[in-house]
Design an enzyme around this catalytic site. Sequence first.
Site, short mmCIF file in Angstrom:
data_model
loop_
_atom_site.label_atom_id
_atom_site.label_comp_id
_atom_site.label_asym_id
_atom_site.label_seq_id
_atom_site.Cartn_x
_atom_site.Cartn_y
_atom_site.Cartn_z
N GLU A 187 55.32 13.93 51.24
CA GLU A 187 54.31 13.87 52.32
C GLU A 187 53.83 12.28 52.88
O GLU A 187 53.92 12.23 53.90
CB GLU A 187 52.89 14.51 51.97
CG GLU A 187 53.18 15.82 51.92
CD GLU A 187 53.33 16.69 52.91
OE1 GLU A 187 52.64 16.38 53.95
OE2 GLU A 187 54.20 17.59 53.00
N SER A 190 31.04 67.17 29.80
CA SER A 190 30.67 67.52 28.28
C SER A 190 30.17 66.25 27.47
O SER A 190 29.58 66.24 26.68
CB SER A 190 31.49 68.29 27.40
OG SER A 190 31.46 69.67 27.99
#
Length: 771
Positions: free
Chosen positions: A153, A418
Amino acid sequence: MAAKGKSRHRIEPSFEDDEDRFEDDLRLGSDDRVVGGRPKRKSGPAKKPAASSSRRKSKTRRQSRGLFAPVRSLLYWCLVLGIWAGIGIGGLVLYYGAQMPAASAWAIPDRPPNIKIVSTNGSVIANRGATGGEALSLEEMSPYIPQAVMAIEDRRFYSHFGVDPFGLARAFINNLTGQPIQGGSTITQQLAKNLFLSPERTFERKIQEVLLAFWLEHKFNKDQILAMYLNRVFFGSNAYGVEAASRRYFNTSAREVNLGQAALLAGLLKAPSRLSPARDPEAAEARAQVVLGAMQEEGYVTEDEIKSAMSQPPTKARSYWSGAEHYAADMVLDEVTKLVGEVKQDIVVETTIDLSLERKAEEALTDILEGDGEKLNASQAALVSMDATGAIRALVGGKDYAQSQFNRAVTAKRQPGSAFKPFVYAAALEAGIRPDSIRNDAPVRIGKWTPENYDQKYRGEVTVSSALAQSLNTIAAQLVMEVGPQEVVSLAHRMGIEQELQPNASIALGTSEVPLVELTAAYAPFMNGGYKATPHIVRRILDAEGNTIYETGYDSPPRVLSETVVATMNSMLTRVIENGTGKAAKLKDWQAAGKTGTTQSFRDALFVGYTSVMTTGIWFGNDDGTSMKKVTGGGLPAKAWKDYMTAALDGYSPTPLFGSHGGFDLPPASIEPEREPTSIGDIISGVLPGVGRRDNYPAPPAADVYQEDVSQGEMPIRDYREYRGPYDDFGGAPVPPADVGGRPMPPVDAGATASTRPPRQTTLYDLIMGQ
């Protein structure tokens, strides 16, 4: 008229050739004078060569001037235009600079706060916030990261003053030749753009970018600028900063990134979204090779290091965050907002999650789903595991977080079936019913509702303890009517269920929907001796400097069940695993207790169980509510529970459940309801055709006893961490509005469908064969 006769040829003056005249008389005569004109020049042969030479020199000078004149003219006008262009650009810079605030008012905007979520041993579970990762100093990062970024860069980052003229020229030439290897903006310019400016490409924005770059270079040193850039730049896939990107793509910290990974991260800066390895791994890898070449040119790495980096397999990332720990991280984020409000600074959240248990939980569910899920039409599962205080040690909200972020363990509300029955039986024990109390397993009608057992068989007289182990629906319905639905609801709330529960007869079969995390927490008092276990996942919250912002306070929980009831329930629920519906959950060397749950048409299957160390609840089902292929709580959930608990308890010494040593006596038994003895006629009537059983069902409860008209506006607002009432004040918990006996309530357990056909009754053959 005489003028017309004159010759039109001009007469030039000249000298005579007569030498005597030249010598004797040098005066001009009258004939030699020309009035009104110039004297003629005397020409002769000697003058002609001089004139020819002069013409040649003039021609040479004209040719010389013609060759260099355009070049000199071009240079001249270029200089002129350059001066005017400089003046114009200077004017624009001054103009646009004047539009900006005074430099004294410029300041670096705060980085969005990060929420770092860590496990019990300090390992990072996840980062939450706008950036997705914490900020690191340059010294904390892997050295390969800044090297790779500078190589591709901004190679002259440490030598330029914010703007790189050579870089701009190179970018211009590369663009002309069609090979844009690097952009013209420096790292400082890119930081200025990311911090202060919009992404639009205009001349004004570029000028402001340059001015801001100069200001950054003046205000901060190079290391600070590079660190700010690396902690804020976008790396694709919602990752801002190297720490977020490293964890997103490599599931590791930026502190530990290797050469190949650093090259990949640096390569993303050119086009983060397009080159993300979550989108295009091949493109990301190809770009990383370019970065490695640039690093070698700059002397950051050697050829051998390049070869080693290139030999590593390509990075492949999921399209979204993956791993069950992200379900826990989402729950933490919601919890933090409730505890401290809006987060405005970086914080560290210490959780109760054990990452090793989290991995074991995810593996247990995944193995079951991949092995049997498809053939049994079970596509999703969830798990919650907590200790005696309610601290959540493991949480799995679904099969795959990358595919679905919906947390089925916390957000989803399902009928427990249950698995709700332990609260019914605990309420019955508090009402004076004993485990050895006898109840008749026979058809029961409550209003217009007739519950049936799962196998549609009836066993006659059974003990209450046996009825729980075999999950008999008829006995549970009878107990609810004996104790009262309100008392069952009150006890369930007291033990930890926060959801609204309908106080009607069908609550015996778990018709009210509850989240798995609440159901699991409500089982924990059976494990810990009767104390409330408030589910929590946040242990402590710290700021960036380590100061405590919040700390949990669940060290002194209230008692919600008596020791006698807890000991008795543990004995009864142990039978569920030993010889009841939960045999598949039996552990080696450990005493365990729990309860299965299956809802209507096999839509949901659950198993909630516990040892002396840990309580765990597991759910299997489908998001769209479609039925599974006869999957019950004693099937896939019980198997997954055993697999997880076996791995989770590794390293612990087996200890018995609370109350196993005895010494807890139940209070005197309540007066048992009178039951008509089963006669030989009753038995035969179940065999002989045309002989019906008499309709001897309990009357439905009075509506005015169980109905309370309480509007939503009158319901008190309670924090979920608050205890609902005094230790043994069963009526202290608010009861939600509900209708009992006012309308038919569908049965819930699998197979227990309300139908017009008469239920199958127990015959003499069944009794003889022991069925």
